[in-house]
Design an enzyme around this catalytic site. Structure first.
Site, PDB file in Angstrom:
ATOM      1  CG  ASP A   9       0.322 -17.622  14.080  1.00 36.69           C
ATOM      2  OD1 ASP A   9       0.347 -16.585  14.772  1.00 36.69           O
ATOM      3  OD2 ASP A   9       1.189 -17.896  13.216  1.00 36.69           O
ATOM      4  CG  HIS A  10      -1.415 -14.105  12.149  1.00 38.44           C
ATOM      5  ND1 HIS A  10      -1.285 -12.746  12.317  1.00 38.44           N
ATOM      6  CD2 HIS A  10      -0.168 -14.621  12.312  1.00 38.44           C
ATOM      7  CE1 HIS A  10      -0.008 -12.452  12.553  1.00 38.44           C
ATOM      8  NE2 HIS A  10       0.683 -13.576  12.575  1.00 38.44           N
TER       9      HIS A  10
ATOM     10  CG  HIS B 214       3.698 -12.175  15.326  1.00 43.29           C
ATOM     11  ND1 HIS B 214       2.858 -13.078  14.725  1.00 43.29           N
ATOM     12  CD2 HIS B 214       3.128 -11.860  16.510  1.00 43.29           C
ATOM     13  CE1 HIS B 214       1.812 -13.293  15.515  1.00 43.29           C
ATOM     14  NE2 HIS B 214       1.947 -12.562  16.601  1.00 43.29           N
TER      15      HIS B 214
ATOM     16  CB  THR C 226      12.466 -16.899  10.818  1.00 46.10           C
ATOM     17  OG1 THR C 226      11.671 -17.997  11.260  1.00 46.10           O
ATOM     18  CG2 THR C 226      13.507 -17.375   9.811  1.00 46.10           C
TER      19      THR C 226
ATOM     20  CG  ASN D 248       4.563 -15.975  17.312  1.00 43.17           C
ATOM     21  OD1 ASN D 248       4.610 -16.197  18.521  1.00 43.17           O
ATOM     22  ND2 ASN D 248       3.494 -15.495  16.721  1.00 43.17           N
ATOM     23  CB  VAL D 249      10.230 -19.804  15.613  1.00 43.64           C
ATOM     24  CG1 VAL D 249      11.227 -20.289  14.565  1.00 43.64           C
ATOM     25  CG2 VAL D 249      10.920 -18.906  16.629  1.00 43.64           C
TER      26      VAL D 249
ATOM     27  CB  THR E 292      10.281 -18.786   8.056  1.00 41.47           C
ATOM     28  OG1 THR E 292       9.072 -18.054   7.818  1.00 41.47           O
ATOM     29  CG2 THR E 292      11.038 -18.947   6.752  1.00 41.47           C
TER      30      THR E 292
HETATM   31  P1  13P Z   1       8.569 -16.450  10.991  1.00 45.52           P
HETATM   32  O1  13P Z   1       7.952 -17.304   9.955  1.00 45.52           O
HETATM   33  O2  13P Z   1       9.282 -15.282  10.421  1.00 45.52           O
HETATM   34  O3  13P Z   1       9.400 -17.217  11.953  1.00 45.52           O
HETATM   35  O4  13P Z   1       7.351 -15.807  11.833  1.00 45.52           O
HETATM   36  C1  13P Z   1       6.468 -16.643  12.512  1.00 45.52           C
HETATM   37  C2  13P Z   1       5.310 -15.912  13.065  1.00 45.52           C
HETATM   38  O5  13P Z   1       5.402 -14.765  13.450  1.00 45.52           O
HETATM   39  C3  13P Z   1       4.037 -16.637  13.192  1.00 45.52           C
HETATM   40  O6  13P Z   1       3.007 -15.824  13.577  1.00 45.52           O
END
Ligand code: 13P
Length: 291
Positions: free
Chosen positions: A88-89, A210, A213, A232-233, A235
């Protein structure tokens, strides 16, 4: 023991885009986190993408530790649904390629802080390398707001010209930022559904949302309808975990018998809380029974 291997995200995301559902990316932070998510998606028969940020990779002991851990879990738990292990990133080309070398089946290269020209050029380098190993690549244009792993930014909406330029690189999916943020939203999210729809139709690639959450359910459904095929989840699973730990300590369960055993401290409430939160997302995203 079934020998089931990690897969890239190509097929799962094309299927999701065509079928109008989204594959969840759940970010993981340790062994039990990965285990409980894998158990849940197996029960729900959902494909899954396990997301690992560079910070989480460091925390867990490096990319190859994670590859070994996830492959071990897939085998030992007889996981038969499609599982991708995704960086991720990725912040540099080198770090992203290192994840590929270690055995990740999918990567995101996030050059969104650069000019579009540099972002396109570096993404292309990653794509060329990834193709030699059958690894899928996600890129980002515009910027997701909020904070993740110490990376803080404001929202920059992706433009059509940037989206079209990035689509020429050979990527498999695109995070075109259209108002979502990492972490908690202040007020209602301001997502640009018309642009999502327009970009999705024009570039014909699965879009990635992204900041999964805190987006209200009806907006999530609208975003999937508009072409988002991966959500993507992170948090939300973290806050579910913390809620479970807090409850255990507040009930002072650690003070009785062998209540101090970490398997009890975390296993009593925290892992079930994560499982509950992930199940709701799978149902909302429509990926149940798609694995
Ligand atoms: P959240 O933490 O807001 O769920 O986003 C996760 C995310 O986009 C990971 O790349």
């Amino acid at each position: 023991m079934i020998i089931n291997k990690l897969v890239n995200t190509k097929k799962m995301l094309i299927d999701a885009k065509n079928g109008k559902y989204a594959v969840p990316q759940f970010n993981i932070n340790n062994l039990e986190w990965a285990k409980v998510v894998l158990e849940l998606v197996q029960e729900e028969k959902s494909p899954v993408i396990l997301g690992v940020s560079e910070g989480a990779a460091k925390y867990m002991g490096g990319y190859s530790t994670i590859v070994g851990m996830v492959n071990g879990l897939i085998g030992e738990l007889n996981i038969t649904v499609p599982v991708a292990l995704h960086l991720d990133h990725g912040t540099t080309v080198e770090s992203t390629m290192a994840a590929i070398d270690a055995g990740f089946s999918s990567v995101m290269y996030d050059g969104s802080r650069h000019t579009i020209e540099q972002n396109v050029k570096e993404t292309k380098e990653v794509v060329e390398y990834a193709k030699t190993k059958d690894v899928s690549v996600e890129a980002e244009v515009g910027t997701v707001g909020g904070e993740e792993d110490g990376i803080v930014g404001g929202i920059n909406y992706a433009s059509l010209s940037d989206v079209e330029a990035m689509a020429t690189t050979g990527i498999d999916s695109l995070a075109a930022s259209l108002g979502s943020v990492h972490g908690h939203y202040q007020g209602e999210p301001d997502l640009q559904f018309d642009l999502m729809n327009e970009y999705s139709v024009k570039i014909r690639l699965p879009l990635v949302l992204h900041g999964g959450t805190g987006i209200p359910d009806d907006m999530v459904r609208k975003a999937i309808e508009a072409g988002e095929a991966k959500i993507n989840v992170n948090t939300e699973l973290q806050t579910s975990f913390t809620k479970g730990v807090r409850r255990y300590i507040e009930e002072e369960k650690d003070k009785f018998g062998t209540g101090y055993d970490p398997r009890k401290v975390l296993g009593t409430y925290a892992w079930p809380e994560i499982k509950k939160a992930a199940k709701l997302k799978v149902e909302l995203f429509g990926s149940k029974n798609k694995g």
